[in-house]
Design a protein around this motif. Structure first.
Motif, PDB file in Angstrom:
ATOM      1  N   LEU A 235      47.861  48.635  39.486  1.00  0.00           N
ATOM      2  CA  LEU A 235      47.106  47.455  39.237  1.00  0.00           C
ATOM      3  C   LEU A 235      47.668  46.500  40.057  1.00  0.00           C
ATOM      4  O   LEU A 235      48.512  46.468  40.710  1.00  0.00           O
ATOM      5  CB  LEU A 235      47.560  47.475  37.780  1.00  0.00           C
ATOM      6  N   THR A 236      46.822  45.430  39.790  1.00  0.00           N
ATOM      7  CA  THR A 236      47.351  44.115  40.595  1.00  0.00           C
ATOM      8  C   THR A 236      48.431  43.258  39.501  1.00  0.00           C
ATOM      9  O   THR A 236      48.187  43.127  38.399  1.00  0.00           O
ATOM     10  CB  THR A 236      46.006  43.187  40.636  1.00  0.00           C
ATOM     11  N   LEU A 237      49.535  42.580  40.134  1.00  0.00           N
ATOM     12  CA  LEU A 237      50.532  41.633  39.526  1.00  0.00           C
ATOM     13  C   LEU A 237      49.730  40.427  39.618  1.00  0.00           C
ATOM     14  O   LEU A 237      50.015  39.804  40.695  1.00  0.00           O
ATOM     15  CB  LEU A 237      51.791  41.825  39.920  1.00  0.00           C
ATOM     16  N   LEU A 238      49.268  39.972  38.658  1.00  0.00           N
ATOM     17  CA  LEU A 238      48.566  38.523  38.951  1.00  0.00           C
ATOM     18  C   LEU A 238      49.528  37.598  39.098  1.00  0.00           C
ATOM     19  O   LEU A 238      49.157  36.425  39.564  1.00  0.00           O
ATOM     20  CB  LEU A 238      47.808  38.234  37.578  1.00  0.00           C
ATOM     21  N   ASP A 275      44.979  30.959  40.478  1.00  0.00           N
ATOM     22  CA  ASP A 275      44.641  31.442  41.918  1.00  0.00           C
ATOM     23  C   ASP A 275      44.081  32.936  41.853  1.00  0.00           C
ATOM     24  O   ASP A 275      43.146  33.165  42.201  1.00  0.00           O
ATOM     25  CB  ASP A 275      45.697  31.284  42.872  1.00  0.00           C
ATOM     26  N   ALA A 276      45.014  33.833  41.357  1.00  0.00           N
ATOM     27  CA  ALA A 276      44.807  35.228  41.091  1.00  0.00           C
ATOM     28  C   ALA A 276      43.731  35.452  40.150  1.00  0.00           C
ATOM     29  O   ALA A 276      42.837  36.440  40.519  1.00  0.00           O
ATOM     30  CB  ALA A 276      46.068  35.983  40.772  1.00  0.00           C
ATOM     31  N   VAL A 277      43.677  34.707  39.201  1.00  0.00           N
ATOM     32  CA  VAL A 277      42.365  35.205  38.569  1.00  0.00           C
ATOM     33  C   VAL A 277      41.157  34.676  38.712  1.00  0.00           C
ATOM     34  O   VAL A 277      40.133  35.308  38.846  1.00  0.00           O
ATOM     35  CB  VAL A 277      42.401  34.164  36.866  1.00  0.00           C
ATOM     36  N   GLU A 278      41.178  33.496  39.376  1.00  0.00           N
ATOM     37  CA  GLU A 278      40.093  33.156  40.281  1.00  0.00           C
ATOM     38  C   GLU A 278      39.519  34.059  41.184  1.00  0.00           C
ATOM     39  O   GLU A 278      38.409  34.423  41.444  1.00  0.00           O
ATOM     40  CB  GLU A 278      40.045  31.681  40.789  1.00  0.00           C
ATOM     41  N   GLU A 279      40.670  34.551  42.093  1.00  0.00           N
ATOM     42  CA  GLU A 279      40.226  35.607  43.040  1.00  0.00           C
ATOM     43  C   GLU A 279      39.579  36.777  42.505  1.00  0.00           C
ATOM     44  O   GLU A 279      38.888  37.537  42.878  1.00  0.00           O
ATOM     45  CB  GLU A 279      41.508  35.711  43.751  1.00  0.00           C
ATOM     46  N   ARG A 280      40.089  37.158  41.221  1.00  0.00           N
ATOM     47  CA  ARG A 280      39.731  38.579  40.956  1.00  0.00           C
ATOM     48  C   ARG A 280      38.396  38.431  40.119  1.00  0.00           C
ATOM     49  O   ARG A 280      37.646  39.392  39.962  1.00  0.00           O
ATOM     50  CB  ARG A 280      40.718  39.093  39.786  1.00  0.00           C
ATOM     51  N   GLU A 351      49.131  39.212  47.250  1.00  0.00           N
ATOM     52  CA  GLU A 351      49.550  38.207  46.326  1.00  0.00           C
ATOM     53  C   GLU A 351      48.688  37.171  46.913  1.00  0.00           C
ATOM     54  O   GLU A 351      47.897  37.067  47.734  1.00  0.00           O
ATOM     55  CB  GLU A 351      50.813  37.752  46.728  1.00  0.00           C
ATOM     56  N   PRO A 352      48.184  36.063  45.724  1.00  0.00           N
ATOM     57  CA  PRO A 352      47.064  35.187  46.197  1.00  0.00           C
ATOM     58  C   PRO A 352      47.448  34.290  47.685  1.00  0.00           C
ATOM     59  O   PRO A 352      48.936  33.919  47.392  1.00  0.00           O
ATOM     60  CB  PRO A 352      47.202  34.289  44.880  1.00  0.00           C
ATOM     61  N   GLY A 353      46.449  34.184  48.392  1.00  0.00           N
ATOM     62  CA  GLY A 353      46.865  33.454  49.418  1.00  0.00           C
ATOM     63  C   GLY A 353      47.700  34.199  50.694  1.00  0.00           C
ATOM     64  O   GLY A 353      47.722  33.665  51.736  1.00  0.00           O
ATOM     65  N   LEU A 354      48.140  35.292  50.549  1.00  0.00           N
ATOM     66  CA  LEU A 354      48.816  36.142  51.542  1.00  0.00           C
ATOM     67  C   LEU A 354      48.162  36.672  52.603  1.00  0.00           C
ATOM     68  O   LEU A 354      48.278  36.586  53.729  1.00  0.00           O
ATOM     69  CB  LEU A 354      49.837  37.146  50.704  1.00  0.00           C
ATOM     70  N   LEU A 355      46.992  37.278  52.052  1.00  0.00           N
ATOM     71  CA  LEU A 355      46.197  38.089  53.129  1.00  0.00           C
ATOM     72  C   LEU A 355      45.481  37.143  54.315  1.00  0.00           C
ATOM     73  O   LEU A 355      45.686  37.545  55.232  1.00  0.00           O
ATOM     74  CB  LEU A 355      44.957  38.965  52.545  1.00  0.00           C
ATOM     75  N   PRO A 356      45.112  36.089  53.837  1.00  0.00           N
ATOM     76  CA  PRO A 356      44.608  35.096  55.142  1.00  0.00           C
ATOM     77  C   PRO A 356      45.591  34.696  56.165  1.00  0.00           C
ATOM     78  O   PRO A 356      45.174  34.822  57.198  1.00  0.00           O
ATOM     79  CB  PRO A 356      43.904  33.734  54.423  1.00  0.00           C
ATOM     80  N   ARG A 357      46.772  34.344  55.571  1.00  0.00           N
ATOM     81  CA  ARG A 357      47.969  34.292  56.567  1.00  0.00           C
ATOM     82  C   ARG A 357      48.157  35.408  57.402  1.00  0.00           C
ATOM     83  O   ARG A 357      48.496  35.135  58.619  1.00  0.00           O
ATOM     84  CB  ARG A 357      49.068  33.531  55.632  1.00  0.00           C
ATOM     85  N   TRP A 358      48.242  36.552  56.577  1.00  0.00           N
ATOM     86  CA  TRP A 358      48.639  37.942  57.318  1.00  0.00           C
ATOM     87  C   TRP A 358      47.491  38.050  58.354  1.00  0.00           C
ATOM     88  O   TRP A 358      48.047  38.706  59.431  1.00  0.00           O
ATOM     89  CB  TRP A 358      48.774  38.794  56.201  1.00  0.00           C
ATOM     90  N   GLY A 373      36.087  35.934  46.671  1.00  0.00           N
ATOM     91  CA  GLY A 373      36.360  34.728  45.686  1.00  0.00           C
ATOM     92  C   GLY A 373      36.203  33.340  46.483  1.00  0.00           C
ATOM     93  O   GLY A 373      36.436  33.569  47.746  1.00  0.00           O
ATOM     94  N   GLN A 374      35.581  32.311  46.087  1.00  0.00           N
ATOM     95  CA  GLN A 374      35.515  30.849  46.791  1.00  0.00           C
ATOM     96  C   GLN A 374      36.912  30.509  47.132  1.00  0.00           C
ATOM     97  O   GLN A 374      36.798  30.025  48.478  1.00  0.00           O
ATOM     98  CB  GLN A 374      34.829  30.238  45.839  1.00  0.00           C
ATOM     99  N   ARG A 375      37.711  30.616  46.405  1.00  0.00           N
ATOM    100  CA  ARG A 375      38.865  30.184  46.892  1.00  0.00           C
ATOM    101  C   ARG A 375      39.546  30.801  48.067  1.00  0.00           C
ATOM    102  O   ARG A 375      40.125  30.060  49.037  1.00  0.00           O
ATOM    103  CB  ARG A 375      39.985  30.186  45.695  1.00  0.00           C
ATOM    104  N   ALA A 376      39.486  32.095  48.037  1.00  0.00           N
ATOM    105  CA  ALA A 376      39.979  33.158  49.115  1.00  0.00           C
ATOM    106  C   ALA A 376      39.149  32.502  50.494  1.00  0.00           C
ATOM    107  O   ALA A 376      39.689  32.408  51.667  1.00  0.00           O
ATOM    108  CB  ALA A 376      39.851  34.480  48.889  1.00  0.00           C
ATOM    109  N   ILE A 377      37.881  32.332  50.404  1.00  0.00           N
ATOM    110  CA  ILE A 377      36.966  32.074  51.616  1.00  0.00           C
ATOM    111  C   ILE A 377      37.351  30.758  52.024  1.00  0.00           C
ATOM    112  O   ILE A 377      37.430  30.583  53.436  1.00  0.00           O
ATOM    113  CB  ILE A 377      35.506  31.978  51.126  1.00  0.00           C
TER     114      ILE A 377
END
Length: 417
Positions: A235-238, A275-280, A351-358, A373-377
């Motif tokens: 599962l995801t740790l939000l 952030d995590a809730v929005e992304e999911r 984690e929220p915001g990690l994958l774009p940087r990675w 999600g729009q925030r991730a975009i």
């Protein structure tokens, strides 16, 4: 007095008609709510209601229309935490009017039906099931982006009623780091899976205390238990929320600790949780006609010998509909307008915001995804990475080749979590 069989004198027909109208109203109301989040826990004392309140407040502060529905019928606490008192009002259609906390947040609780807020509610399961349905069908919620449902601890009548009444609800399961809480939360996870309720993720509450005097972090319980449980149960740790005495003080006073300095550890953790809730919870989109994605300037630049790297999230070797929860990324290189190489890379823990940087560090310039999600975009855009959403499920090489040829057809921004 003469007797009649049920239905022969019209009484049964009237009852059936009333039940049918209630179901229709319930269905209409649920259609006006995009996302339904059931906040639950395996045991009491883990701060479940606090988490529900702060999720609702955090979403409302970002401009979403949010409803907070307290179905802890025997021990409602959200009214006191928000400082809202008084009985329900009624509109012209005799529907209950939720209490308004602010412009974007409305609240419903059994306490608003009690003349004495300290009265004990002594109800069995069928009555509680009916009340929960009425809290949706007979309340004038209007259109909502999110309905956050605060459920009593355990796996009894109330979460089962929500699962039956709101089949598209997503569970947010709250725990604390110590093992006794984690054992109970695993029961909640298995409950959700048994009733086929989707789990949005886990929230670890009371994850350490930052001393207000020296700033040193103190472990109140064990550390990392929520993350280990999330990984073990796939599962995801939000998010993890630290213990802050001001949260307790604010709840007792009916003034939630959400308006303080934004650099406090607790508020920063709440913002990461939102952030995590929005992304999911991807924005709901109506199906649209397929559209063809034209090749962009970065493709033309690659034709001149410059490197172009494209990332495609995959599961079982084909595109995965949610980039943040894939098994691997296919990292593909482009040369002279053609796929020139491929490697499979396992992403770091989400984690929220990690994958774009990675991915930016991997040299990626384009991400092709089914849903995002729009925030991730926006976060990808900040890293200079173009995102294509709504791509079909297919082999990464074939998918990228269609993109390079300008023949990739995409549909709505979708997610399969």
């Amino acid at each position: 007095m003469g007797s009649c069989e049920k239905g022969s004198c019209g009484h049964g027909g009237a009852e059936k008609n009333a039940a049918s109208q209630e179901e229709e109203q319930l269905h209409r109301q649920l259609q006006q709510i995009q996302h339904k989040l059931l906040v639950m826990s395996g045991k009491g004392g883990v701060g479940k209601s606090s988490v529900a309140v702060y999720i609702a407040l955090g979403l409302a502060n970002r401009g979403y229309k949010v409803g907070l529905m307290d179905v802890d019928l025997h021990g409602p606490s959200t009214p006191r935490m928000l400082g809202i008192t008084g009985m329900f009002g009624m509109d012209e259609h005799k529907r209950l009017i939720p209490h308004r906390y602010n412009e974007n947040l409305e609240v419903v609780s059994i306490e608003y039906l009690l003349e004495d807020r300290d009265s004990a509610v002594i109800w069995r399961g069928p009555i509680k099931h009916g009340v929960i349905k009425q809290f949706i069908s007979e309340v004038n919620w209007g259109k909502l982006d999110y309905l956050v449902i605060d459920c009593p601890p355990g796996t009894g009548d109330e979460p089962l009623s929500v699962a039956q009444t709101i089949p598209d609800a997503h569970a947010v399961i709250v725990t604390t780091p110590q093992e006794v809480a984690l054992a109970d939360v695993r029961k909640s996870i298995n409950f959700c899976r048994k009733v086929q309720m989707s789990i949005l993720g886990l929230v670890e509450n009371m994850d350490g205390l930052v001393c207000p005097h020296c700033g040193k972090e103190i472990d109140l319980f064990r550390r990392g238990g929520g993350r280990r449980t999330a990984e073990r149960m796939q599962l995801t740790l939000l998010g993890s929320l630290p213990f802050d005495p001001r949260v307790v003080e604010g709840g007792d006073a009916g003034r939630p600790f959400m308006e303080g300095p934004s650099d406090t550890p607790f508020i920063q953790a709440v913002n990461r949780l939102i952030d995590a809730v929005e992304e999911r919870c991807l924005p709901a989109e109506a199906p649209t006609a397929a559209k063809t994605v034209a090749a962009k300037p970065e493709v033309a630049s690659a034709a001149g010998g410059n490197a172009l790297k494209v990332a495609i999230p995959t599961a079982q070797g084909v595109l995965c509909n949610h980039f943040g929860h894939c098994e691997q990324f296919a990292i593909l290189s482009v040369k002279d307008g053609r796929v020139d190489g491929r490697e499979w890379v396992t992403p770091p823990p989400h984690e929220p915001g990690l994958l774009p940087r990675w991915l930016a560090n991997q040299g990626i310039k384009v991400v092709i995804s089914g849903g995002m999600g729009q925030r991730a975009i926006s976060q990808f855009a900040e890293q200079g990475i173009r995102v294509v959403t709504g791509a079909p499920v297919m082999d990464p090489d074939a998918l990228l080749q269609k993109y390079l040829d300008g023949s990739l057809e995409t549909g709505p921004n979708v997610c399969d979590h």
